[in-house]
Scaffold this active site. Structure first.
Site, PDB file in Angstrom:
ATOM      1  N   TYR A 144     -42.415   1.170 -22.549  1.00 20.20           N
ATOM      2  CA  TYR A 144     -42.706   0.292 -23.684  1.00 20.20           C
ATOM      3  C   TYR A 144     -42.814   1.043 -25.010  1.00 20.20           C
ATOM      4  O   TYR A 144     -42.770   0.447 -26.075  1.00 20.20           O
ATOM      5  CB  TYR A 144     -43.999  -0.500 -23.445  1.00 20.20           C
ATOM      6  N   LYS A 194     -41.014   4.570  -8.740  1.00 22.15           N
ATOM      7  CA  LYS A 194     -39.664   4.387  -8.192  1.00 22.15           C
ATOM      8  C   LYS A 194     -39.057   5.779  -8.053  1.00 22.15           C
ATOM      9  O   LYS A 194     -38.010   6.094  -8.638  1.00 22.15           O
ATOM     10  CB  LYS A 194     -38.814   3.492  -9.123  1.00 22.15           C
ATOM     11  N   ASP A 227     -41.060  -1.885  -5.851  1.00 21.45           N
ATOM     12  CA  ASP A 227     -40.557  -3.146  -5.270  1.00 21.45           C
ATOM     13  C   ASP A 227     -41.301  -3.470  -3.985  1.00 21.45           C
ATOM     14  O   ASP A 227     -41.678  -4.627  -3.737  1.00 21.45           O
ATOM     15  CB  ASP A 227     -39.035  -3.079  -5.044  1.00 21.45           C
ATOM     16  N   ASP A 251     -47.773  -3.636 -15.471  1.00 16.86           N
ATOM     17  CA  ASP A 251     -47.677  -4.938 -16.139  1.00 16.86           C
ATOM     18  C   ASP A 251     -47.280  -6.010 -15.125  1.00 16.86           C
ATOM     19  O   ASP A 251     -47.914  -7.060 -14.994  1.00 16.86           O
ATOM     20  CB  ASP A 251     -46.619  -4.824 -17.257  1.00 16.86           C
ATOM     21  N   ASP A 255     -49.981  -8.867 -12.982  1.00 16.63           N
ATOM     22  CA  ASP A 255     -49.818 -10.317 -13.085  1.00 16.63           C
ATOM     23  C   ASP A 255     -49.660 -10.949 -11.710  1.00 16.63           C
ATOM     24  O   ASP A 255     -50.167 -12.044 -11.460  1.00 16.63           O
ATOM     25  CB  ASP A 255     -48.625 -10.680 -13.980  1.00 16.63           C
TER      26      ASP A 255
END
Ligand code: NAD
Length: 360
Positions: A144, A194, A227, A251, A255
């Site tokens: 970000y 990852k 994932d 992030d 959620d």
């Protein structure tokens, strides 16, 4: 800079941000008086309310005051009428400026379930029962904020790019927060990355592993691909204690975790810097659809205030009592409209009164 340990700035913001903050400050005021906490409270506008008053979503005064405070209680900002303003005038700009200016690199988002509210979750009660996870998300680096970033309109084909970058200092400081948080819980950290496809993730994994071996080897550390972590959160969420993640993965995963509990009005969050100065806010937004009706659930804001007591004011036992009062409220059948499933419910200020009653 020398700080007054008990200086708190309240920034209610817009919509239900103001309503849940009012209710929370009633509880704080009660505790401050009864327990002689010596908390010095200042209340200033932020977001759309500040724009209406001062032409900017965050005044210099509010930013200065935030820098002088030990903890900032932040309601929520935003409303449709501000959506078309220039970016630096938009309510959300205030939030990002505060995070950046105060260097709030560690975002702590607990996701827990009151078993009495299991029916509100999208998962089966036997899977979600006793859920209690803490997501520790890096908040000021990674994809970000990485440079270079941009859109090349003049190339053919046109191209857009961002950069995912972390240095060892950024990784170590957030990993340390995760391990220290786990030490107060079940001593288990699952670091998400990852590493199978991204160099930055491979580096992340190496750094976390090194820090673990050096300073936290009594804790259980595991690594999981992002994932798979998303999948595991909905298949078997109770395997997790603390999840450590970069800005992007945190992030998304926080959620998912929040949604599992089925009640966005219940979840607090904290964003901390290296001196444990923090900004504490509910996970929800300003909810324009119910603003002004006095029916917002203030529990996420009250629990955020409790996190401020724990992390920035070192008042752990008081934080325990506030958390427990919320638990007792829910166990005794206390409900706001969002969690009442059609049954009778209390209004925002009535909840504050009940919580004060339980704390008395
Ligand atoms: P939202 O969280 O405000 O609302 C989503 C839904 O949940 C709505 O139906 C709302 O009524 C309900 N809800 C949320 N909090 C509740 C509570 N405490 N009690 C009862 N019901 C509650 O998300 P949104 O609708 O996507 O966004 C509305 C505005 O809030 C937008 O302007 C958005 O930019 C802003 N926002 C701000 C923040 C923040 O300040 N940190 C975070 C998210 C969204």
């Amino acid at each position: 800079m020398i700080k007054d340990t008990h200086k708190i700035l309240a920034l209610p913001g817009d919509g239900i941000g103001q309503e849940v903050m009012d209710a929370t400050l009633e509880v704080l005021d009660f505790l401050n008086t009864r327990e002689s906490l010596g908390i010095e409270l200042k209340i200033l506008s932020v977001g759309g309310a500040s724009y209406d008053e001062h032409g900017t979503p965050l005044t210099e005064t509010a930013l200065d005051e935030a820098k002088k405070s030990s903890a900032i209680l932040f309601g929520a900002v935003g409303a449709p009428k501000y959506d078309n303003l220039a970016w630096d005038k938009r309510p959300e700009h205030a939030l990002l400026t505060l995070r950046k200016e105060l260097n709030l690199f560690a975002n702590l988002r607990p996701a827990f379930l009151f078993n009495e509210l299991a029916g509100a979750s999208s998962l089966k009660p036997e899977i979600i029962k006793d859920l209690d996870i803490l997501i520790v998300r890096e908040l000021t680096g990674g994809l970000y904020f990485g440079e270079p970033r941009g859109i090349n309109e003049n190339e053919s084909p046109k191209r857009a790019f961002n950069t995912m970058v972390y240095n060892e200092i950024e990784i170590n400081r957030i990993a340390k927060v995760a391990f220290e948080s786990a030490a107060k819980r079940k001593n288990k950290v699952c670091s998400v990355d990852k590493a199978n496809v991204l160099e930055v993730s491979k580096f992340w994994r190496e750094q976390v592993t090194k820090l673990h071996a050096k300073d936290f080897k009594d804790q259980h550390l595991s690594h999981m691909l992002a994932d798979n972590a998303a999948m595991q959160l909905v298949i078997n969420p109770n395997q997790f204690d603390v999840i450590l993640a970069s800005n992007l993965f945190g992030d998304i995963l926080s959620d998912i975790a929040a949604t599992l509990t089925g009640s966005i009005g219940m979840l607090p969050s904290a964003s901390l810097n290296e001196n444990n100065v923090g900004m504490y806010e509910p996970c929800h937004g300003s909810a324009p659809d119910i603003a002004g009706q006095g029916i917002a659930n203030p529990l996420a804001m009250i629990l955020s205030m409790s996190m401020a007591m724990r992390y920035s004011l070192n008042l752990d036992s008081l934080a325990d009592r506030i958390d427990n009062s919320v638990k007792v409220f829910v166990m005794n059948g206390g409900r706001t409209k969002d969690i009442a499933s059609g049954a009778p419910y209390l209004k925002t200020h009535e909840v504050a009164k009940e919580i004060i009653q339980i704390l008395s």
